[in-house]
Every structure is written in C-alpha cells, then in structure tokens.
Design a protein around this motif. Structure first.
Motif, mmCIF file in Angstrom:
data_model
loop_
_atom_site.group_PDB
_atom_site.id
_atom_site.type_symbol
_atom_site.label_atom_id
_atom_site.label_comp_id
_atom_site.label_asym_id
_atom_site.label_seq_id
_atom_site.Cartn_x
_atom_site.Cartn_y
_atom_site.Cartn_z
ATOM 1 N N ALA A 78 50.986 97.384 50.563
ATOM 2 C CA ALA A 78 49.871 98.166 51.622
ATOM 3 C C ALA A 78 49.172 97.051 51.691
ATOM 4 O O ALA A 78 48.438 96.453 50.890
ATOM 5 C CB ALA A 78 49.237 99.261 51.007
ATOM 6 N N GLY A 79 48.520 96.810 52.976
ATOM 7 C CA GLY A 79 47.315 95.885 53.142
ATOM 8 C C GLY A 79 47.880 94.412 53.417
ATOM 9 O O GLY A 79 47.056 93.654 53.612
ATOM 10 N N ALA A 80 49.293 93.998 53.208
ATOM 11 C CA ALA A 80 49.631 92.729 53.302
ATOM 12 C C ALA A 80 49.258 92.125 54.793
ATOM 13 O O ALA A 80 49.247 90.724 54.677
ATOM 14 C CB ALA A 80 51.172 92.695 53.057
ATOM 15 N N LYS A 85 50.614 99.930 56.217
ATOM 16 C CA LYS A 85 49.998 101.031 55.577
ATOM 17 C C LYS A 85 50.610 101.613 54.314
ATOM 18 O O LYS A 85 49.577 101.845 53.468
ATOM 19 C CB LYS A 85 50.164 102.230 56.430
ATOM 20 C CG LYS A 85 49.899 102.057 57.683
ATOM 21 C CD LYS A 85 48.317 102.139 58.301
ATOM 22 C CE LYS A 85 48.034 101.974 59.612
ATOM 23 N NZ LYS A 85 47.522 100.742 60.048
ATOM 24 N N GLY A 86 51.544 101.050 53.742
ATOM 25 C CA GLY A 86 52.052 101.399 52.563
ATOM 26 C C GLY A 86 53.140 100.463 52.121
ATOM 27 O O GLY A 86 53.252 99.303 52.764
ATOM 28 N N GLY A 129 52.068 90.204 49.968
ATOM 29 C CA GLY A 129 50.691 90.773 49.757
ATOM 30 C C GLY A 129 50.580 91.301 48.023
ATOM 31 O O GLY A 129 49.829 91.908 47.768
ATOM 32 N N GLY A 130 51.798 90.936 47.500
ATOM 33 C CA GLY A 130 51.952 91.530 46.108
ATOM 34 C C GLY A 130 51.664 90.461 45.362
ATOM 35 O O GLY A 130 51.601 89.234 45.528
ATOM 36 N N THR A 131 51.091 90.679 43.811
ATOM 37 C CA THR A 131 50.943 90.008 43.011
ATOM 38 C C THR A 131 51.912 89.917 41.900
ATOM 39 O O THR A 131 51.873 89.271 40.809
ATOM 40 C CB THR A 131 49.320 90.411 42.404
ATOM 41 O OG1 THR A 131 49.380 91.471 41.858
ATOM 42 C CG2 THR A 131 48.514 90.024 43.472
ATOM 43 N N GLN A 132 52.602 91.032 41.752
ATOM 44 C CA GLN A 132 53.802 91.187 40.945
ATOM 45 C C GLN A 132 55.093 90.560 41.001
ATOM 46 O O GLN A 132 55.415 90.521 42.113
ATOM 47 C CB GLN A 132 53.981 92.615 40.668
ATOM 48 C CG GLN A 132 55.150 93.098 39.498
ATOM 49 C CD GLN A 132 55.204 94.691 39.542
ATOM 50 O OE1 GLN A 132 55.003 95.472 40.402
ATOM 51 N NE2 GLN A 132 55.928 95.066 38.575
ATOM 52 N N THR A 133 55.449 89.846 40.142
ATOM 53 C CA THR A 133 56.858 88.918 40.212
ATOM 54 C C THR A 133 58.004 89.923 39.758
ATOM 55 O O THR A 133 57.747 90.824 38.875
ATOM 56 C CB THR A 133 56.889 87.851 39.248
ATOM 57 O OG1 THR A 133 55.651 86.969 39.579
ATOM 58 C CG2 THR A 133 57.967 86.945 39.471
#
Length: 188
Positions: A78-80, A85-86, A129-133
């Motif tokens: 979400a927000g990428a 939206k999700g 937009g994620g930080t998790q690998t």
C-alpha cells in the motif's frame, strides 16, 4: 507427455529431456518460434515435477506494459505508488512452492531483469514499496521466440541473466522441421 502430440524423432528427444528435467528444480529456458508450444512444454515440466499439486503461474512479459511488469512479478505494498491502496501479491507470491513461467523473457525491461537475476542468485525479492525481504520458492521456466544469444548481443537480455536462465535449454522446432507430426496434430 500430457498435452504434447508428437511422434517425430526431434520431438521425442524433447519429450525424453522433459521427463528427465521435470523432477528437478533446475531453471529451464524454452526457445522456439511463436506457436510451437513453449507454454505447453512449460506446463508439462510442471505437471511431471514434485510441484505438480502447487500453482503454475504464467506471465507474458510482452503483453504487460513496461511500467507494470515489476509490480506484476513482485507485487506491491500500500502506498508504493499513487493508486496502490492495499497490498497486492505478485507472480512470485502466487507461484509459491509451484512454478513460475515467464513467457517472452527477452521483452522484460533491463531494470526488472536485474531484480529477476537477484531472485535467481539468492532466492529473495521485495515488493514495490516494501521493506521486507521475501523468500521465493518457485521453479522458474522462461521462454522466448527470439534467439537468446542474439538478444544478449543486441542488449535486450542481460548476459548474466541469460546464463542463469539457460541451465537447461529446450529448443522446440517449428512444424516445418518435423512434418511427420502434421497428421497426428490434424487428427488431434
């Protein structure tokens, strides 16, 4: 092999190779002209593998706009970007413990090719937009209707990615090279 209609020596060699390669998780590159049955062969590799009861996810790299390919493959948070939206799962998520088939791999943008190379090298990726690998557990099968060596020479395909994809290469000949299969295919 289910879905493959052939009796010619050329195609029987390919079928025997598929039967040998399918039980492994080796990355496979399928080459051949348009309409030769590259996706059928990819599905046969999946169906004969230990991953047969898991998902088979396919993506045609030439059919998806360049700016959407990365999110299609890896998903997004979400927000990428403006309309995100999700969370959306990518094809690597959908193919978890199964098989991911990348059709027309030479059409993949160079930037996305480098991210795919990372998945092949260490089995990890991040959603946009994620930080998790995240860990990828999908067998990768790629296909192209172009000569991969020409695609490397012209800069369409990264050389390092080509070598990672080309562990096993299956070249499907056009029907004009195995005409004795025409009556079988016509009856089928």
């Amino acid at each position: 092999i289910k879905g493959i209609v052939a009796a010619s020596p050329e195609m029987l060699v390919i079928c025997r190779t598929v039967e040998k390669v399918a039980p492994t998780d080796v990355t496979t590159l399928i080459t051949g002209e348009t309409g030769t049955g590259k996706e059928l062969l990819a599905r046969a590799l999946h169906d004969l593998s230990h991953r047969t009861d898991k998902p088979f996810a396919a993506i045609n790299c030439a059919a998806i706009p360049e700016n959407l390919l990365e999110s299609e493959l890896f998903g997004y948070e979400a927000g990428a970007f403006t309309d995100a939206k999700g969370r959306k799962q990518g094809r690597f998520d959908l193919a978890d413990r199964g098989t991911l088939f990348l059709d027309e791999i030479t059409e993949l943008p160079i930037g996305v090719q480098s991210k795919l190379l990372r998945v092949l090298q260490d089995g990890t990726y991040e959603r946009l937009g994620g930080t998790q690998t995240l860990k990828a557990d999908a067998r990768l099968i790629a296909a192209t209707n172009r000569d991969p060596a020409d695609a490397v020479a012209s800069g369409m395909l990264r050389e390092d990615l080509y070598y990672r994809l080309n562990v096993i290469q299956l070249r499907i000949p056009p029907l004009r090279e195995h005409r004795q299969d025409i009556p079988l295919l016509a009856r089928h």
